[in-house]
Design an enzyme around this catalytic site. Structure first.
Site, PDB file in Angstrom:
ATOM      1  N   HIS A 319       0.926  -1.086   0.028  1.00 52.49           N
ATOM      2  CA  HIS A 319       0.177   0.006  -0.081  1.00 52.49           C
ATOM      3  C   HIS A 319       0.860   1.556   0.247  1.00 52.49           C
ATOM      4  O   HIS A 319       2.078   1.565   0.312  1.00 52.49           O
ATOM      5  CB  HIS A 319      -0.797  -0.081   1.326  1.00 52.49           C
ATOM      6  CG  HIS A 319      -1.831   1.148   1.085  1.00 52.49           C
ATOM      7  ND1 HIS A 319      -2.007   2.444   1.568  1.00 52.49           N
ATOM      8  CD2 HIS A 319      -3.204   0.431   0.937  1.00 52.49           C
ATOM      9  CE1 HIS A 319      -2.860   2.998   0.749  1.00 52.49           C
ATOM     10  NE2 HIS A 319      -3.570   2.126   0.548  1.00 52.49           N
ATOM     11  N   ASP A 377      -7.842  -3.934  -0.770  1.00 50.94           N
ATOM     12  CA  ASP A 377      -8.357  -4.556  -2.045  1.00 50.94           C
ATOM     13  C   ASP A 377      -8.432  -5.911  -2.096  1.00 50.94           C
ATOM     14  O   ASP A 377      -9.361  -6.427  -3.188  1.00 50.94           O
ATOM     15  CB  ASP A 377      -7.374  -3.662  -3.125  1.00 50.94           C
ATOM     16  CG  ASP A 377      -7.782  -2.366  -2.330  1.00 50.94           C
ATOM     17  OD1 ASP A 377      -8.519  -1.972  -2.531  1.00 50.94           O
ATOM     18  OD2 ASP A 377      -6.473  -1.087  -2.591  1.00 50.94           O
TER      19      ASP A 377
END
Length: 444
Positions: A319, A377
C-alpha cells in the site's frame, strides 16, 4: 531550499536558501504547527510574501492541504483511527451507519441520538421516480461508475431544498440523502446493466441488507438476505468509509471549496475514485487472478513481480500509505474466510487461486522484506467474487462506502473559517514571452 535546523523549542523553523536571483542567501522563520498525532507541519502560508518562492510538491505527498479532526493514519505503524477509534474496533463492534454518524458528528451516538439518524437514512433511501428515466439514457453496457457519476450529479436537479451550503439544516438533509440514496443508485445501475427491473428499498432492512436485496432480489421470487454475507458487506463499508486526504477526498474538498453544491462534489469524488490507481484496485485484483489462471503458474508470476524490468505487478499487495500490514486487511481476512465457508466457494478455482497466492506471498522472504502484505483490496475483491458481485461493481460499492467520509470531510471544510478556494501553484517550464507572427513569417 534547505532546512538548517528545526527550532522546536520556539516553535519556529529557520530556513536559509539561495533564491534564483542575485543577492546571496536569505533566511526565513516559519511557524511549526503540531497536531494531536503525526508529524509537525511548517506553516508556509506567508512563504511567498517573504521570499518570492513557492514550494514544489508533485502529488502533494509532503503538503498538508487542510486541518482535520476526522481520520488519522500512521502508515509506518499500520494505524488507522476514525475520531480516535481504531478501525479494528469499529469494524468488529460497530455498524456502518454508526460509523457514519461518528465521522459526521464526531462522537459515537447514544441510542437516543442514533434512532432518528437511522430513521432519516431509511426514509431517504428511495429515489425521485423521474430519476428512473435517467437510466434509460445510458447504454446497457455502460460502466456502472459512469452511471453513478451522472445520476449523483443529477440529484442537484431534483432536490432544490438542500443546495444552500450556508444553511446547516440543508447541509444535514443533503448529507442524509446522499448516504441513503447511494446504495439505491448503485443497485439500480447494476439492475439496468443486466436488464432486470429495479427493486425498491425495504424499510425493515438494515443498510447492507437493503443493498444486497436491491442487487439480487427479483419480483418473481422471495429473497432472504444471508446474515453472514450482510455482516461481511457491512464490514467492507466500514473499512472503506474514510481514509484521510486521499485523491477522491481531496477532489471533494477542492470542488467544495468553490461553493459547489454537495451532489456535484460527490459526483466529482466518484469520478476521481473511478481511476484504477485509486478505487479500481480491487477490480484489478480479480483481473490479475484471471491472468494467472491456475495455481501452478503462481511461482512464475511471483518471479515476474520481483523482476524490476517486468511490467507485471501483484495487485492487492502492499500500500502506498501503509509500510506495515494494512489494519483493514486483518479484519477483512477473517470476514473473507467466513463468507467463503458460508457460501461453499472453497472449490471456486479463482478463489482457490487467491488463497494459494496469499499463502505463498506471506511466506516468501522477498515479500516479507519489502512488507508487501495483502491489503484491503485483495480481500474485498475475493469477498465480492464469492458474493456473485461482478467486478464492474467493485468500485461502485467503494463509492457507496466512501460517501460518508466525503460528506464528513466536506462538512468539516465548509465549517472551517480558514478554508479558501483551492488554487495550487505551479513550476512553469514553458516558453518565455514571445509575440505573434503571421503565417508568412513562420519558419517550419
Amino acid at each position: 531550499m534547505t532546512s538548517r535546523f528545526l527550532d522546536e523549542d520556539h516553535e519556529l523553523a529557520h530556513l536559509e536558501f539561495t533564491p534564483g536571483q542575485p543577492g546571496g542567501s536569505q533566511a526565513v522563520n516559519l511557524p511549526i504547527l503540531q497536531g494531536t498525532l503525526g508529524p509537525s507541519v511548517l506553516d508556509i502560508r506567508q512563504l511567498y510574501n517573504e521570499t518570492g518562492c513557492f514550494t514544489y510538491d508533485p502529488g502533494y505527498t509532503s503538503t498538508a492541504s487542510c486541518e482535520s479532526k476526522i481520520t488519522f493514519i500512521d502508515g509506518e505503524k499500520g494505524i488507522l483511527l476514525h475520531r480516535g477509534y481504531p478501525i479494528e474496533e469499529l469494524a468488529e463492534k460497530s455498524t456502518f451507519l454508526e460509523v457514519a454518524y461518528l465521522l459526521m458528528e464526531g462522537e459515537l451516538p447514544t441510542h437516543k441520538e442514533f434512532q432518528p439518524f437511522d430513521q432519516s437514512i431509511t426514509l431517504h433511501s428511495m429515489l425521485h421516480e423521474q430519476l428512473r428515466n435517467f437510466y434509460s439514457g445510458f447504454r446497457r453496457d455502460a460502466h456502472p461508475m459512469a452511471i453513478m457519476v451522472g445520476v449523483v450529479g443529477a440529484l442537484s436537479a431534483f432536490y432544490h431544498d438542500s443546495l444552500d451550503i450556508r444553511d446547516p439544516q440543508q447541509r444535514m438533509i443533503a448529507s442524509h440523502r446522499l448516504i441513503a440514496k447511494m446504495p439505491t443508485i448503485a443497485a439500480m445501475a447494476y439492475k439496468y446493466s443486466i436488464g432486470q427491473p429495479f427493486m425498491y428499498p425495504q424499510n425493515h432492512l438494515g443498510y447492507a441488507e437493503n443493498f444486497l436485496y436491491m442487487m439480487f432480489s427479483t419480483p418473481t421470487a422471495p429473497y432472504v438476505v444471508n446474515p453472514i454475507v450482510a455482516n461481511a458487506l457491512d464490514k467492507i463499508l466500514i473499512l472503506h468509509a474514510d481514509h484521510e486526504q486521499n485523491a477522491s477526498t481531496s477532489t471533494v474538498r477542492l470542488a467544495g471549496s468553490s461553493g459547489a453544491n454537495p451532489f456535484a462534489c460527490m459526483a466529482a469524488g466518484i469520478a476521481c475514485l473511478w481511476g484504477p490507481a485509486h478505487g479500481g484496485a480491487n477490480e484489478a485484483v480479480l483481473n490479475m487472478l484471471k491472468e494467472i489462471g491456475h495455481k501452478d503458474r503462481i511461482p512464475e508470476f511471483i518471479n515476474r513481480a520481483k523482476d524490476k524490468d517486468d511490467s507485471f505487478r501483484l495487485m492487492g499487495f502492499g500500500h502506498r500509505v501503509y509500510k506495515h500490514y494494512d489494519p483493514r486487511a486483518s479484519v477483512l481476512r477473517k470476514a473473507c474466510y467466513e463468507v467463503l465457508g458460508e457460501l461453499g466457494h472453497q472449490r471456486d478455482p479463482l478463489l482457490d487461486l487467491a488463497k494459494e497466492l496469499e499463502k505463498i506471498a506471506l511466506e516468501d522472504p522477498y515479500f516479507i522484506e519489502k512488507k508487501l502484505y495483502p491489503n484491503v483490496d485483495f480481500y474485498s475483491g475475493i469477498i465480492f467474487q464469492a458474493m456473485g458481485i461482478p467486478s464492474s461493481m467493485f468500485t461502485v460499492i467503494f463509492a457507496v462506502a466512501r460517501t460518508v467520509g466525503w460528506i464528513a470531510q466536506w462538512m468539516e471544510m465548509i465549517e472551517d473559517p480558514s478554508q479558501k478556494i483551492g488554487r495550487p501553484r505551479q513550476l512553469y517550464t514553458g516558453h518565455n514571452l514571445r509575440h505573434y507572427s503571421p503565417f508568412s513569417e513562420r519558419k517550419p
